[in-house]
Design an enzyme around this catalytic site. Structure first.
Site, short mmCIF file in Angstrom:
data_model
loop_
_atom_site.label_atom_id
_atom_site.label_comp_id
_atom_site.label_asym_id
_atom_site.label_seq_id
_atom_site.Cartn_x
_atom_site.Cartn_y
_atom_site.Cartn_z
N CYS A 47 115.15 57.83 34.89
CA CYS A 47 115.99 56.70 35.28
C CYS A 47 115.44 55.37 34.76
CB CYS A 47 116.13 56.65 36.79
SG CYS A 47 116.50 58.26 37.51
N TYR A 62 121.43 40.18 60.72
CA TYR A 62 121.96 38.92 60.17
C TYR A 62 120.94 37.80 60.26
CZ TYR A 62 123.97 34.30 60.13
OH TYR A 62 124.18 32.99 59.87
C1 FAD Z 1 118.76 57.36 31.09
C2 FAD Z 1 118.92 58.01 32.43
C3 FAD Z 1 119.02 57.23 33.57
C4 FAD Z 1 119.19 57.82 34.81
N1 FAD Z 1 119.27 57.01 35.91
C5 FAD Z 1 119.44 57.57 37.13
C6 FAD Z 1 119.47 56.76 38.27
O1 FAD Z 1 119.36 55.54 38.19
N2 FAD Z 1 119.65 57.36 39.47
C7 FAD Z 1 119.74 58.72 39.60
O2 FAD Z 1 119.86 59.22 40.73
N3 FAD Z 1 119.68 59.52 38.52
C8 FAD Z 1 119.53 58.99 37.29
N4 FAD Z 1 119.44 59.79 36.20
C9 FAD Z 1 119.56 61.25 36.36
C10 FAD Z 1 118.21 61.89 36.65
O3 FAD Z 1 117.30 61.52 35.68
C11 FAD Z 1 118.39 63.40 36.69
O4 FAD Z 1 119.31 63.69 37.71
C12 FAD Z 1 117.10 64.13 36.94
O5 FAD Z 1 116.22 63.97 35.89
C13 FAD Z 1 117.37 65.62 37.11
O6 FAD Z 1 116.18 66.29 37.28
P1 FAD Z 1 116.06 67.86 37.06
O7 FAD Z 1 114.65 68.21 37.30
O8 FAD Z 1 117.08 68.57 37.84
O9 FAD Z 1 116.50 68.12 35.56
P2 FAD Z 1 115.93 67.61 34.16
O10 FAD Z 1 115.43 66.23 34.26
O11 FAD Z 1 117.00 67.89 33.17
O12 FAD Z 1 114.70 68.56 33.88
C14 FAD Z 1 114.86 69.93 33.62
C15 FAD Z 1 113.71 70.40 32.76
O13 FAD Z 1 113.83 71.81 32.61
C16 FAD Z 1 113.36 72.15 31.32
N5 FAD Z 1 113.91 73.44 30.93
C17 FAD Z 1 115.22 73.76 30.78
N6 FAD Z 1 115.35 75.04 30.42
C18 FAD Z 1 114.10 75.56 30.32
C19 FAD Z 1 113.58 76.82 29.97
N7 FAD Z 1 114.40 77.83 29.67
N8 FAD Z 1 112.26 76.99 29.97
C20 FAD Z 1 111.42 75.96 30.29
N9 FAD Z 1 111.86 74.75 30.62
C21 FAD Z 1 113.19 74.54 30.64
C22 FAD Z 1 113.89 71.01 30.46
O14 FAD Z 1 113.11 70.91 29.27
C23 FAD Z 1 113.72 69.81 31.36
O15 FAD Z 1 112.51 69.13 31.10
C24 FAD Z 1 119.26 59.22 34.93
C25 FAD Z 1 119.16 60.02 33.78
C26 FAD Z 1 118.99 59.42 32.55
C27 FAD Z 1 118.91 60.29 31.34
#
Ligand code: FAD
Length: 549
Positions: free
Chosen positions: A42, A421
């Site tokens: 984020c 407030y």
């Molecule tokens: C620019 C940006 C800004 C954001 N801002 C906000 C915000 O302000 N507020 C908010 O609530 N959310 C925000 N988000 C969303 C938030 O970042 C995601 O919801 C969060 O990162 C999700 O986490 P996760 O662990 O579920 O998945 P991910 O972050 O997608 O991580 C999953 C991981 O699993 C790994 N993986 C996948 N398949 C395999 C495999 N087969 N073997 C090994 N590893 C694997 C991937 O490489 C990845 O690193 C933002 C996202 C971005 C990109």
């Protein structure tokens, strides 16, 4: 107990940490195919813009930290390529060495997240085209910015990531063009609220093109389907994400909405001993009880914790989401929670909406106007959702409203909240309370509102109506809603005698308060059908693309 977790960002590391807290004896291994773990995705737009100066601040933890603090073994650059649920084994490829091996689990957690979608546009894989999903993407963009010093970025998609990057790259002095295929920006908002965001983007110097389809990316820019060429030496594609659920599906795990993994309230998938959490799963909506896909970091952390608890015998259960979110764009905070008006209608509700325009604190304390769109169910009065744009105090209002909706509040309950407030923080009656009062007046007290969209429909229908501008004549002369007559509030009692009591009457002022007073006068004089224009002339003008004065 042997626990394997796939993915080590928000959800996977939360699951690992919670599992360790519950079970000291468990052996926990996390496989992550990327090199970065547990980072703040984020924060990435703010590193691109320089507000976050050091990239390391976004990646404060490494595998050594997890090993020493949690006794969790995180193997980076290890991709899980297959799951064998019958044998309770995963196949893993070490991406550094090419070695392939299997590993056995008692409990498996899928925290594989999501990936950025790439629409089928010619040239979308050119070297100056980027997506922003992970730290690697961020560094690639930063390197490009530093080495190539691009002047003009075209951003395809106007969700929160596109707009956050727009703000940051504009801050670097770049020209920014936003390209959106829908007729509005910020697709999650209703169009009446998105209009404020678009006006603010344009005021901030961003070129916004809605209702356009990008056909090709060339060396010099992008070409739209109608042949228009837009010059750009950098392109960002931010058209949404897709859950990484293929590995799960291949193992027989049931998928749900948007192709995300289906889980129960304990994060258990359809396959025994396999759990899932984070951006790869669907969620239950708190208002509708139906599954939705709303990938957010806030939810990923929470569902990761629940998965870690659940698989180690804990009793945490997930209650569902409202999709509450907030972002900043050129100083404007844009927030939403619960159902949009559009979604409420699609779900079969009969929504009552209001546009409440109020300062976040008194004007003598430099309060700044915010616009709260409140959405409630006409039949039950239950709050269904809210959207807010403004420059101060938006975060606390959206969280109060999210809390209220979570606990099933009705519109009339908002007035009774005992909110804090003092002049530096709020007005005596907080904007949240006013939102409830306006909705309650419309639902229960015979003070209906008419939206700009409804007024346009009435105008198109040919049915006669009286539209009364209750402001002072100077304001009317400056700008008014088409077909309105000027009857200032203080003259309305007298003038009402000459008006048709049976015809639909609509009153308005700048934002709604005097319009409501005028509505009361007409109702008191026996007019049968009197509406107050929701959000007054200001909201009407915003929805019709006029700059607010
Ligand atoms: C620019 C940006 C800004 C954001 N801002 C906000 C915000 O302000 N507020 C908010 O609530 N959310 C925000 N988000 C969303 C938030 O970042 C995601 O919801 C969060 O990162 C999700 O986490 P996760 O662990 O579920 O998945 P991910 O972050 O997608 O991580 C999953 C991981 O699993 C790994 N993986 C996948 N398949 C395999 C495999 N087969 N073997 C090994 N590893 C694997 C991937 O490489 C990845 O690193 C933002 C996202 C971005 C990109």
């Amino acid at each position: 107990m042997r626990i394997i977790i796939i993915g080590a960002v928000a959800a996977g590391t939360s699951a690992a940490a919670k599992a360790r807290r519950n079970r000291e004896d468990a052996q926990i291994t996390v496989y992550e195919k990327d090199s970065d773990i547990s980072y703040s995705g984020c924060g990435m737009p703010y590193y691109l813009g320089g507000e976050v100066e050091n990239a390391d601040a976004l990646t404060p933890r490494d595998p050594a930290y997890f090993q020493s603090k949690y006794n969790v073994d995180i193997r980076i650059r290890h991709e899980v390529t297959a799951i064998d649920p019958a044998a309770r084994k995963v196949t893993v490829r070490n991406l550094a060495t090419g070695e392939v091996f299997t590993d056995a689990y008692d409990k498996l957690v899928l925290a594989t997240g999501a990936r950025a979608t790439l629409p089928p546009i010619d040239g979308v894989t050119r070297p100056h085209v980027f997506t922003l999903r992970n730290i690697g993407d961020m560094h690639r963009i930063k390197t490009f910015l530093t080495e190539r010093q691009p002047n003009h970025v075209a951003i395809i998609g106007t969700g929160f990531i596109g707009l956050e990057v727009a703000e940051n790259l504009k801050g670097l002095g770049m020209a920014v063009t936003l390209l959106e295929k829908l007729p509005q920006v910020t697709p999650g908002l209703d169009p009446d609220m998105a209009a404020h965001v678009q006006a603010h983007l344009e005021k901030s110097g961003v070129a916004v093109h809605t209702g356009v389809s990008v056909q090709a990316v060339t060396d010099t820019g992008v070409t739209l389907a109608d042949g228009t060429a837009i010059s750009a030496d950098m392109v960002l594609v931010s058209t949404g994400v897709k859950p990484n659920a293929e590995l799960a599906a291949a193992a027989g795990v049931a998928l749900g909405v948007a192709g995300a993994i289906r889980v129960d309230a304990r994060m258990q998938t359809s396959v025994p001993d396999i759990y899932a959490c984070g951006d790869c799963i669907e969620h239950t909506h708190l208002v509708t009880g139906k599954p939705v896909y709303r990938p957010l970091g806030s939810t990923a952390n929470k569902t990761g914790r629940i998965a870690g608890d659940s698989l180690t015998g804990g009793d945490l259960t997930f209650r569902g989401i409202l999709g509450t979110g907030i972002f900043r764009v050129f100083g404007m905070a844009v927030a939403q929670t619960g159902l949009s008006e559009r979604e409420a209608r699609a779900e079969g509700f009969d929504p009552v909406v209001c546009h409440n325009i109020k300062p976040d604190r008194p004007e003598y304390m430099h309060g700044q106007e915010m616009i709260i769109k409140g959405i409630a169910d006409r039949t039950t009065g239950r709050l269904l959702g809210a959207q807010i744009v403004g420059f101060g105090g938006v975060d606390k209002r959206i969280d109060v409203l999210a809390t209220a909706i979570t606990f099933g509040a009705k519109a009339e309950d908002l007035f009774h909240l005992d909110l804090a407030y003092a002049p530096p923080f709020a007005t005596t009656k907080d904007p949240v309370m006013y939102t409830g009062m306006i909705l309650e007046n419309a639902i229960h007290r015979g003070r209906p509102l008419m939206t700009a969209v409804e007024l346009d429909a009435l105008s198109d229908s040919g049915e006669p109506y009286t539209l009364i501008d209750a402001r002072v004549p100077a304001q009317y002369d400056k700008r008014h809603v088409p077909h309105a007559v000027s009857i200032p509030h203080e003259k309305l009692r007298e003038a009402a005698e000459t008006l048709d009591h049976e015809a639909v009457a609509i009153t308005y002022c700048n934002k709604g308060t005097t319009g409501n007073a005028a509505q009361n006068i007409l109702l008191g004089k026996g007019f049968k059908r009197v509406y107050n224009l929701s959000g007054g002339e200001k909201q009407y003008a915003a929805e019709h693309g006029k700059k607010n004065q």
